[in-house]
Design an enzyme around this catalytic site. Structure first.
Site, PDB file in Angstrom:
ATOM      1  N   GLY A  95       0.834  -1.205   0.000  1.00 40.94           N
ATOM      2  CA  GLY A  95       0.000   0.000   0.000  1.00 40.94           C
ATOM      3  C   GLY A  95       0.865   1.250   0.000  1.00 40.94           C
ATOM      4  O   GLY A  95       0.560   2.235  -0.683  1.00 40.94           O
ATOM      5  N   SER A 168      -3.508   9.432   8.083  1.00 45.04           N
ATOM      6  CA  SER A 168      -2.748   8.516   7.229  1.00 45.04           C
ATOM      7  C   SER A 168      -1.474   9.161   6.703  1.00 45.04           C
ATOM      8  O   SER A 168      -1.512  10.164   5.982  1.00 45.04           O
ATOM      9  CB  SER A 168      -3.615   8.068   6.049  1.00 45.04           C
ATOM     10  OG  SER A 168      -2.793   7.506   5.045  1.00 45.04           O
ATOM     11  N   ASP A 315       0.515  -0.128  13.081  1.00 44.96           N
ATOM     12  CA  ASP A 315       0.952  -1.418  12.543  1.00 44.96           C
ATOM     13  C   ASP A 315       1.227  -2.446  13.640  1.00 44.96           C
ATOM     14  O   ASP A 315       1.530  -3.605  13.340  1.00 44.96           O
ATOM     15  CB  ASP A 315       2.212  -1.232  11.693  1.00 44.96           C
ATOM     16  CG  ASP A 315       1.897  -0.500  10.389  1.00 44.96           C
ATOM     17  OD1 ASP A 315       0.721  -0.505   9.974  1.00 44.96           O
ATOM     18  OD2 ASP A 315       2.828   0.080   9.802  1.00 44.96           O
TER      19      ASP A 315
HETATM   20  C1  S3P Z   1       2.813   3.712   6.269  1.00 40.83           C
HETATM   21  C2  S3P Z   1       1.739   4.303   6.843  1.00 40.83           C
HETATM   22  C3  S3P Z   1       0.673   3.552   7.525  1.00 40.83           C
HETATM   23  C4  S3P Z   1       1.137   2.144   7.882  1.00 40.83           C
HETATM   24  C5  S3P Z   1       1.841   1.465   6.759  1.00 40.83           C
HETATM   25  C6  S3P Z   1       3.054   2.260   6.339  1.00 40.83           C
HETATM   26  C7  S3P Z   1       3.815   4.556   5.577  1.00 40.83           C
HETATM   27  O1  S3P Z   1      -0.452   3.455   6.666  1.00 40.83           O
HETATM   28  O2  S3P Z   1       0.044   1.364   8.287  1.00 40.83           O
HETATM   29  O3  S3P Z   1       2.250   0.162   7.113  1.00 40.83           O
HETATM   30  O4  S3P Z   1       4.927   4.069   5.321  1.00 40.83           O
HETATM   31  O5  S3P Z   1       3.489   5.719   5.315  1.00 40.83           O
HETATM   32  P1  S3P Z   1      -1.607   4.584   6.630  1.00 40.83           P
HETATM   33  O6  S3P Z   1      -0.976   5.824   6.205  1.00 40.83           O
HETATM   34  O7  S3P Z   1      -2.576   4.058   5.625  1.00 40.83           O
HETATM   35  O8  S3P Z   1      -2.161   4.607   8.009  1.00 40.83           O
END
Ligand code: S3P
Length: 436
Positions: A95, A168, A315
């Site tokens: 993601g 986020s 996380d």
């Molecule tokens: C992350 C942000 C978080 C986290 C993901 C890594 C990042 O997600 O859960 O594992 O590296 O910016 P969200 O921004 O969707 O909360």
């Protein structure tokens, strides 16, 4: 199917450096690729997610030399030096890779299509396409807002002053990275503090990012090449922080761990539950705080986890649920609805697995209430192909009456390929079946 088998009764002892931080590694690859000249990244995460990001940049003309698994030399091409890839960019399970690249690629002069695996293909992308479109990007998703992302060139993007509707870091970072392709200021405000690695690294590479009360504002500029040292991943260390806390007789030291306060909510929560965790040798390494963590087992007590801490431990909830299941009394988690949109629905996945291990709990839309026990029953649980669910349940084996078997553990590769061997080294009686 690959499975972890964990024999009960392990004790964790010894000292270890877990792999490089996944979030910081993604950003290090992306920003050094856009920098002017050659950078070296030490301690890069060896996980498949970061490899997917590295591969994406290679297919856009950035050359990288992998001196060993974790030391990488990146020959940056400058903000305007990326070339159109010949094929779709495949971000696998990541993601972070997809959302951050969605921002960064919105300002390029070529079209690109981003896709991912089955889990990533179910994850919401509207949260990034909305602000990016407001900046003028031409970015499409599947009609239900999920990947693939199809991005077409639009020339210069415009600035934005954007209040994030969800806490986020991925959305904040997508907007800031798109902001490298506008002449106007880009400002974001977050409803609750989330990880700030992007801002720290942008500053470290010479881009102006300023804090004005709740607004983080960036003015684009060229990125200078530099050397980046990636701290060990707090989110990987988290499994052993919990494991050593719950397994009587344990004492471990985890070295060079990133302790950025936007990441360490688990420390706050575990300490409030009674955990014995000490930070030693606190220092700064390329703009990020780092420390050695010393953990001794301690009896834990159930608590009401404040919703304020949720984004700072987002996380770590799979591991935290295992700690709660072995704490005395009840632990209540609220305000954690975002967990349903991770690599799996982590509320569902943890509730299902813990129930399988004999834990009484009540699942809610945005969390769960867990009744702690003195030991778990053992049994077979599914990871729902989610790396963090798999590693959390591996720790549950430390306090189970009979073996714990965790199914579908291949995706541990995405963040922590050496998990099984490092866990074994610390004393977890883990064997991996059908693993390569
Ligand atoms: C992350 C942000 C978080 C986290 C993901 C890594 C990042 O997600 O859960 O594992 O590296 O910016 P969200 O921004 O969707 O909360």
């Amino acid at each position: 199917m690959t499975t972890f088998h964990i024999e009960p009764g392990g004790v964790l002892q010894g000292r270890l450096r877990v792999p490089g931080d996944k979030s910081i590694s993604h950003r290090a690859v992306m920003l050094t690729a856009l920098a002017e000249g050659t950078s070296r990244i030490h301690g890069l995460s060896g996980g498949a997610d970061v490899w997917a990001t590295a591969r994406a940049f290679r297919s856009m003309g950035v050359s990288m030399d992998f001196d060993d698994g974790t030391l990488v030399t990146v020959h940056g091409v400058g903000r305007y030096g990326l070339r159109a890839p010949q094929q779709d960019l495949d971000l696998g399970n990541s993601g972070t890779g997809m959302r951050l690249l969605g921002g960064l690629l919105s300002g390029q002069r070529f079209p690109v299509r981003l896709r991912g695996d089955a889990s990533l293909s179910r994850r919401p992308m509207k949260r990034v396409t909305e602000p990016l479109r407001a900046m003028g990007a031409d970015i499409e998703t599947h009609p239900d807002g999920t990947p693939p992302l199809v991005i077409n060139p639009v020339g210069r993007l415009s600035g934005i002053r954007y209040r994030l509707p969800v806490a986020s870091a991925q959305v904040k970072s997508a907007v800031l990275l798109a902001g490298l392709y506008t002449d106007e200021q880009v400002c974001v405000a977050e409803p609750a503090p989330v990880r700030d690695h992007t801002e720290r690294m942008l500053r470290g590479l010479g881009v102006s990012v300023e804090q004005d009360n709740e607004w983080t504002c960036m003015t684009a500029g060229d990125l200078e090449a530099g050397n980046i040292e990636v701290p060990a991943d707090f989110s990987a260390a988290a499994f052993f922080l919990v494991g050593a806390s719950i397994a009587p007789g344990s004492e471990i030291e985890l070295n060079h761990v990133g302790v950025n306060p936007t990441r360490t909510g688990l420390l706050t929560v575990l300490r409030e539950m009674g955990a014995d965790i000490r930070l030693e040798n606190e220092r700064m390494v390329t703009g990020e705080p780092v420390a050695d963590l010393v953990v001794r087992s301690a009896p834990l007590e159930g608590i009401d986890i404040s919703p304020d801490v949720v984004p700072l431990a987002i996380d770590e909830f799979p591991a935290l649920c295992v700690a709660a299941a072995l704490a005395e009394g009840r632990t209540r988690i609220r305000g954690a609805g975002e967990l349903r949109y991770k690599e799996s629905d982590r509320i569902r996945a943890m509730a299902a697995g813990l129930q399988e291990l004999g834990v009484k709990l009540q699942e809610t839309d945005d969390g769960m209430t867990i009744e702690g026990r003195s030991e778990l029953s053992g049994g077979t649980v599914d990871s729902f192909t989610d790396h963090r669910i798999a590693m959390a349940f591996a720790m549950a084996g430390l306090r189970a009456r009979t073996p714990v078997i965790v199914g579908n553990v291949d995706n541990v590769e995405t963040s922590y390929p050496s998990f099984a061997s490092q866990a074994l080294k610390l004393g977890l009686s883990l064997s991996c079946h059908s693993c390569e």
